[in-house]
Motif scaffolding. Structure first.
Motif, PDB file in Angstrom:
ATOM      1  N   MET A   1      54.854  56.413  50.581  1.00  0.00           N
ATOM      2  CA  MET A   1      55.709  55.534  49.786  1.00  0.00           C
ATOM      3  C   MET A   1      54.843  54.717  48.833  1.00  0.00           C
ATOM      4  N   THR A   2      55.257  54.548  47.580  1.00  0.00           N
ATOM      5  CA  THR A   2      54.540  53.731  46.611  1.00  0.00           C
ATOM      6  C   THR A   2      55.223  52.376  46.529  1.00  0.00           C
ATOM      7  N   HIS A   3      54.484  51.319  46.827  1.00  0.00           N
ATOM      8  CA  HIS A   3      55.112  50.007  46.848  1.00  0.00           C
ATOM      9  C   HIS A   3      54.922  49.291  45.517  1.00  0.00           C
ATOM     10  N   ILE A   4      55.722  48.251  45.306  1.00  0.00           N
ATOM     11  CA  ILE A   4      55.614  47.442  44.100  1.00  0.00           C
ATOM     12  C   ILE A   4      54.266  46.732  44.108  1.00  0.00           C
ATOM     13  N   PRO A   5      53.669  46.454  42.963  1.00  0.00           N
ATOM     14  CA  PRO A   5      52.375  45.772  42.938  1.00  0.00           C
ATOM     15  C   PRO A   5      52.512  44.344  43.448  1.00  0.00           C
ATOM     16  N   VAL A   6      51.526  43.905  44.208  1.00  0.00           N
ATOM     17  CA  VAL A   6      51.568  42.581  44.815  1.00  0.00           C
ATOM     18  C   VAL A   6      50.225  41.880  44.662  1.00  0.00           C
ATOM     19  N   SER A   7      50.296  40.568  44.855  1.00  0.00           N
ATOM     20  CA  SER A   7      49.087  39.748  44.901  1.00  0.00           C
ATOM     21  C   SER A   7      48.861  39.335  46.351  1.00  0.00           C
ATOM     22  N   VAL A   8      47.738  39.752  46.915  1.00  0.00           N
ATOM     23  CA  VAL A   8      47.424  39.441  48.306  1.00  0.00           C
ATOM     24  C   VAL A   8      46.438  38.283  48.336  1.00  0.00           C
ATOM     25  N   ILE A   9      46.790  37.241  49.067  1.00  0.00           N
ATOM     26  CA  ILE A   9      45.936  36.055  49.175  1.00  0.00           C
ATOM     27  C   ILE A   9      45.497  35.930  50.623  1.00  0.00           C
ATOM     28  N   VAL A  10      44.203  36.065  50.849  1.00  0.00           N
ATOM     29  CA  VAL A  10      43.642  36.028  52.194  1.00  0.00           C
ATOM     30  C   VAL A  10      43.016  34.658  52.423  1.00  0.00           C
ATOM     31  N   ALA A  11      43.499  33.932  53.446  1.00  0.00           N
ATOM     32  CA  ALA A  11      42.866  32.679  53.849  1.00  0.00           C
ATOM     33  C   ALA A  11      41.759  33.020  54.833  1.00  0.00           C
ATOM     34  N   ALA A  12      40.518  33.037  54.340  1.00  0.00           N
ATOM     35  CA  ALA A  12      39.398  33.442  55.187  1.00  0.00           C
ATOM     36  C   ALA A  12      39.316  32.546  56.409  1.00  0.00           C
ATOM     37  N   GLY A  13      39.077  33.139  57.560  1.00  0.00           N
ATOM     38  CA  GLY A  13      38.996  32.356  58.779  1.00  0.00           C
ATOM     39  C   GLY A  13      38.555  33.193  59.946  1.00  0.00           C
ATOM     40  N   ASP A  34      47.485  46.542  42.957  1.00  0.00           N
ATOM     41  CA  ASP A  34      47.464  45.306  43.743  1.00  0.00           C
ATOM     42  C   ASP A  34      46.223  44.484  43.424  1.00  0.00           C
ATOM     43  N   GLU A  35      46.325  43.187  43.563  1.00  0.00           N
ATOM     44  CA  GLU A  35      45.169  42.310  43.382  1.00  0.00           C
ATOM     45  C   GLU A  35      44.974  41.494  44.657  1.00  0.00           C
ATOM     46  N   VAL A  36      43.702  41.176  44.953  1.00  0.00           N
ATOM     47  CA  VAL A  36      43.376  40.441  46.173  1.00  0.00           C
ATOM     48  C   VAL A  36      42.502  39.248  45.818  1.00  0.00           C
ATOM     49  N   VAL A  37      42.881  38.095  46.331  1.00  0.00           N
ATOM     50  CA  VAL A  37      42.091  36.880  46.201  1.00  0.00           C
ATOM     51  C   VAL A  37      41.775  36.382  47.601  1.00  0.00           C
ATOM     52  N   CYS A  38      40.514  36.096  47.828  1.00  0.00           N
ATOM     53  CA  CYS A  38      40.093  35.556  49.128  1.00  0.00           C
ATOM     54  C   CYS A  38      39.709  34.095  48.947  1.00  0.00           C
ATOM     55  N   VAL A  76      47.754  31.366  44.875  1.00  0.00           N
ATOM     56  CA  VAL A  76      48.948  31.691  44.093  1.00  0.00           C
ATOM     57  C   VAL A  76      48.687  31.464  42.606  1.00  0.00           C
ATOM     58  N   ASP A  77      48.026  30.348  42.280  1.00  0.00           N
ATOM     59  CA  ASP A  77      47.762  30.025  40.872  1.00  0.00           C
ATOM     60  C   ASP A  77      46.812  31.031  40.220  1.00  0.00           C
ATOM     61  N   ALA A  78      45.961  31.677  41.033  1.00  0.00           N
ATOM     62  CA  ALA A  78      44.958  32.592  40.478  1.00  0.00           C
ATOM     63  C   ALA A  78      45.453  34.030  40.386  1.00  0.00           C
ATOM     64  N   THR A  79      46.714  34.278  40.757  1.00  0.00           N
ATOM     65  CA  THR A  79      47.250  35.647  40.756  1.00  0.00           C
ATOM     66  C   THR A  79      48.474  35.718  39.853  1.00  0.00           C
ATOM     67  N   ARG A  80      49.043  36.935  39.687  1.00  0.00           N
ATOM     68  CA  ARG A  80      50.046  37.103  38.653  1.00  0.00           C
ATOM     69  C   ARG A  80      51.279  37.900  39.062  1.00  0.00           C
ATOM     70  N   HIS A  81      51.217  38.721  40.116  1.00  0.00           N
ATOM     71  CA  HIS A  81      52.338  39.598  40.429  1.00  0.00           C
ATOM     72  C   HIS A  81      53.548  38.803  40.959  1.00  0.00           C
ATOM     73  N   PRO A  82      54.769  39.321  40.793  1.00  0.00           N
ATOM     74  CA  PRO A  82      55.980  38.587  41.205  1.00  0.00           C
ATOM     75  C   PRO A  82      56.077  38.348  42.710  1.00  0.00           C
ATOM     76  N   VAL A  83      55.420  39.187  43.520  1.00  0.00           N
ATOM     77  CA  VAL A  83      55.439  38.996  44.972  1.00  0.00           C
ATOM     78  C   VAL A  83      54.027  38.683  45.437  1.00  0.00           C
ATOM     79  N   VAL A  84      53.884  37.589  46.218  1.00  0.00           N
ATOM     80  CA  VAL A  84      52.584  37.224  46.779  1.00  0.00           C
ATOM     81  C   VAL A  84      52.634  37.447  48.275  1.00  0.00           C
ATOM     82  N   VAL A  85      51.526  37.937  48.818  1.00  0.00           N
ATOM     83  CA  VAL A  85      51.413  38.176  50.250  1.00  0.00           C
ATOM     84  C   VAL A  85      50.337  37.245  50.790  1.00  0.00           C
TER      85      VAL A  85
END
Length: 727
Positions: A1-13, A34-38, A76-85
């Motif tokens: 399945m191909t999913h919609i593009p998302v912004s993934v935000i990982v809280a390192a811990g 997809d884009e990922v911000v840590c 959230v501020d550093a990413t752009r896609h309509p759905v954030v994870v």
């Protein structure tokens, strides 16, 4: 399945190994767009080292002192896609987990989705077998099977946990942006929130988890807050607040819509009152109360509970504590007429505020605010709460039975967990829907995987069959319980009831003697010989061992317990040459409150006799007068006159028993007429005039003359006025 593009935000811990495992499990699941911000927490160079060479993500380092909400916001501020994870940085993500999580977003009404998650607060939480958690490889093998079993399963909920969620960016902005726990109420107001059951995430629950950095106490926080939620508790709140005034540093009362004097009473006792709302959810209301508490520790207490332990010892234990919770002993008064037995449970009522929240629509639980794991701790013997909420009188006054049944059903609809199903079965028994309770328990037993849940459903089944007198079925369930219980007392407490129902009183007494003096069963409910004081006394009486029965009754009363109903006490003491008046002398003052809660349900003659004895021992006691006001309308006229005089003398004219009697349709027109006339004659209370007119009109013609003759004797001036008016 191909999913919609998302912004993934990982809280390192977590630990470096946890964080590394998270990143390794995340990368293969991403799509090309997809884009990922840590987002790194402050002062974690060990986690920074894990990101060397990881060019597939961006790293953000917010300013020192930034909390979880600020780190989520930065991502959230550093990413752009309509759905954030939003992902906690110490979880392992299963293959293809993003596909089912993002699938619901094809429906524009969906604002947030989350996966099934091991160790998270909220309805996402699932229990995984130990063998699935031995290694990342074992987890991924289990996750593949899980995905097949739960394919295309989605459930709407009112919130998700903080560990792993996907949210529409615009909905999050409208809700005010990320918060530590995420703004679920504001998100739910905008659309649907769902769980994608096929997606699975395992939280290793590292003590260094990045989401825990906000769980510290304020440096100037007081030691201990008391937290209460209340509604129309004017009859019980005062004593509860009096008992904790010197124990805690602040009292927070969250009112959910009282229409009586509850709020005024709370403020008069020094509580900080928050006038809130009720949404059919005890866990939510308690969490709203906790938000207003400032203490490092919180004592959760109910308005119908009274702290009876040692204040100094409790505070010293809290000041020295390294853990995060203490178990309180909650003594539940049950049955009716102030007696009929009691039960006890050990429960974490004293806990660190910053680390906890309450979960559950009914019979809520204290959980870790991140992982959702239950709080446990050592038993603090000096922390004892006397709970009167399960006496039959309190259930009727508060409509608890119907309310609990409704909330229990809603809780099952919220999330299909075994605890919720167990609460439903218990509520069905207490509301008289015993056959339904049996069906619910059988269903729970078929689905339960944990031994503790099987024990729970077997115990409920045993009580249900005993309530219906279905002795062979009850006996069979008790044997099933014996096969899995680890504590003999878990079985023994049901065997006592079984033998009693069978009429084998000798064997019931033997089993009581075999129980430990005190202890807990498999579910942390208190068990011991004292818990069956009422059954022991009743069994001895039924065996015509009247002297022994009276002896045990007197000993139990001296301990401050009321083990059998008032009417039964009168029989047992009378058979041994005693009387109810003994109860007032034997029962210490600490036990009077529990007796008074149910006295109004006793036969009027017995209730009046006992109230008179209590009045002689505690003249002027307002609580005795309060109960007497309820009973007074049911007693003979001469006794109603005496209680009316006492109530008026002590400042309670509005509770006059004569006025209550004269307006009570259960009394004869003659009694009502004379009661109103006496109130007018003795106390010049004009409130009696309309009552007198109504009662006189109801007197049959053939009784008019005798009633007027009695009135001439008891209320001569009122009688003269009536005769003059008729002349």
């Amino acid at each position: 399945m191909t999913h919609i593009p998302v912004s993934v935000i990982v809280a390192a811990g977590g630990t470096p190994d946890d964080f590394h495992a998270c990143l390794q499990s995340l990368r293969p699941t991403l799509g090309v767009r997809d884009e990922v911000v840590c987002v790194l927490p402050p002062d974690r160079p060990d986690l920074r080292a894990e990101l060397r060479g990881e060019t597939w993500l961006r790293v953000l380092e917010p300013a020192a002192g930034s909390g979880v909400a600020e780190r989520w916001t930065a991502g959230v501020d550093a990413t752009r896609h309509p759905v954030v994870v939003l992902v906690d940085g110490d979880v392992i993500l299963s293959a293809h987990w993003l596909d089912p999580v993002l699938e619901p977003f094809h429906d524009p009404a969906v604002v947030a989705t989350g996966p099934s998650c091991q160790h998270t607060f909220g309805p996402q939480q699932v229990q995984l077998p130990d063998e699935a958690m031995t290694s990342p490889a074992a987890f991924k093998t289990h996750a593949r099977q899980w995905r097949q079993e739960h394919r295309d399963e989605f459930t709407d909920v009112d919130r998700l946990g903080p560990v792993c969620v996907a949210i529409r960016r615009d909905a999050l902005a409208i809700a005010g942006g990320p918060t530590t726990d995420l703004p679920w109420d504001a998100l739910a107001a905008q659309g649907r929130i769902t769980i994608a059951h096929a997606a699975l995430v395992a939280h290793v629950a590292s003590p260094a988890c990045g989401l825990r950095t906000d769980l510290a106490d304020a440096p100037d926080a007081p030691l201990l807050s008391a937290s209460l939620i209340v509604k129309d508790e004017a009859d019980v709140l005062g004593p509860s607040l009096d008992a904790i005034r010197d124990l805690v540093d602040e009292i927070v009362v969250y009112d959910t819509g009282s229409t009586d004097d509850t709020v005024a009473i709370a403020r008069a006792h020094g509580a900080r009152v928050v006038e809130g709302f009720w949404n059919d959810h005890f866990g939510d209301a308690r969490n709203r109360s906790l938000e207003h508490c400032r203490g490092r520790w919180v004592l959760w207490i109910d308005a119908d509970e009274v702290f009876t332990g040692d204040r100094r010892t409790v505070r010293e234990a809290v000041e020295r504590a390294d853990g995060r919770a203490f178990l309180a002993l909650i003594e539940n008064r049950e049955g009716h007429e102030g007696g009929g037995g009691s039960s006890a449970i050990y429960y974490p009522r004293l806990f660190r505020r910053a680390q906890a929240r309450l979960y559950g629509r009914l019979h809520e639980q204290v959980l870790d605010r991140i992982t959702g794991q239950g709080f446990m701790g050592p038993h603090l013997p000096e922390l004892v709460l006397d709970h009167s909420g399960y006496t039959r009188l309190r259930r009727v006054v508060k409509s608890k039975t119907e309310r609990n049944l409704r909330l229990a059903q809603l809780a099952v609809d919220d999330v299909n967990g075994m605890t919720a199903v167990g609460n439903l079965a218990r509520s069905q028994i207490s509301s008289g829907h015993v056959e339904e309770a049996i069906a619910t328990s059988r269903r729970g037993l078929a689905e339960a995987k944990e031994r503790s849940h099987r024990v729970l459903f077997l115990k409920i089944l045993a009580d249900a069959y005993l309530a219906l007198g279905r002795i062979p079925e009850a006996a069979g369930v008790i044997e099933d319980l014996r096969a899995i219980a680890t504590n003999p007392a878990t079985v023994g407490e049901h065997e006592v009831k079984l033998r009693f129902v069978e009429g084998d009183y000798e064997r019931a007494l033997e089993i009581i003697d075999e129980l430990p003096e005190s202890g807990v069963n498999d579910l942390l409910y208190g068990v011991g010989r004292d818990r069956f004081a009422g059954l022991r006394i009743d069994a001895l009486s039924r065996l015509d061992r009247h002297t022994e029965a009276a002896f045990h009754l007197r000993e139990t009363l001296r301990k401050g317990q009321v083990p059998v109903p008032v009417a039964r006490m009168a029989q047992i003491l009378g058979a041994a040459g005693g009387s109810l008046a003994e109860v007032a002398e034997l029962l210490p003052r600490s036990g009077v409150r529990g007796l008074l809660f149910g006295i109004a349900e006793a036969p009027p003659e017995a209730a009046d006799e006992l109230l008179e004895a209590l009045w002689r021992r505690y003249p002027g006691e307002p609580t005795v007068l309060t109960v007497a006001a309820r009973v007074g309308r049911l007693v003979p006229l001469i006794r109603a006159m005496e209680w009316s005089a006492r109530l008026r003398q002590h400042g309670f004219p509005e509770r006059c028993t004569l006025l209550a009697l004269s307006g009570d349709a259960r009394r004869t027109p003659r009694e009502r007429t004379l009661a109103a006339a006496i109130a007018l004659e003795m106390f010049h209370d004009e409130a009696a005039l309309p009552l007198l007119g109504e009662a006189l009109a109801a007197v049959p013609d053939e009784q008019s003359a005798p009633v007027l003759e009695e009135m001439r004797i008891l209320a001569p001036r009122v009688s003269d006025s009536i005769e003059l008016a008729d002349a």
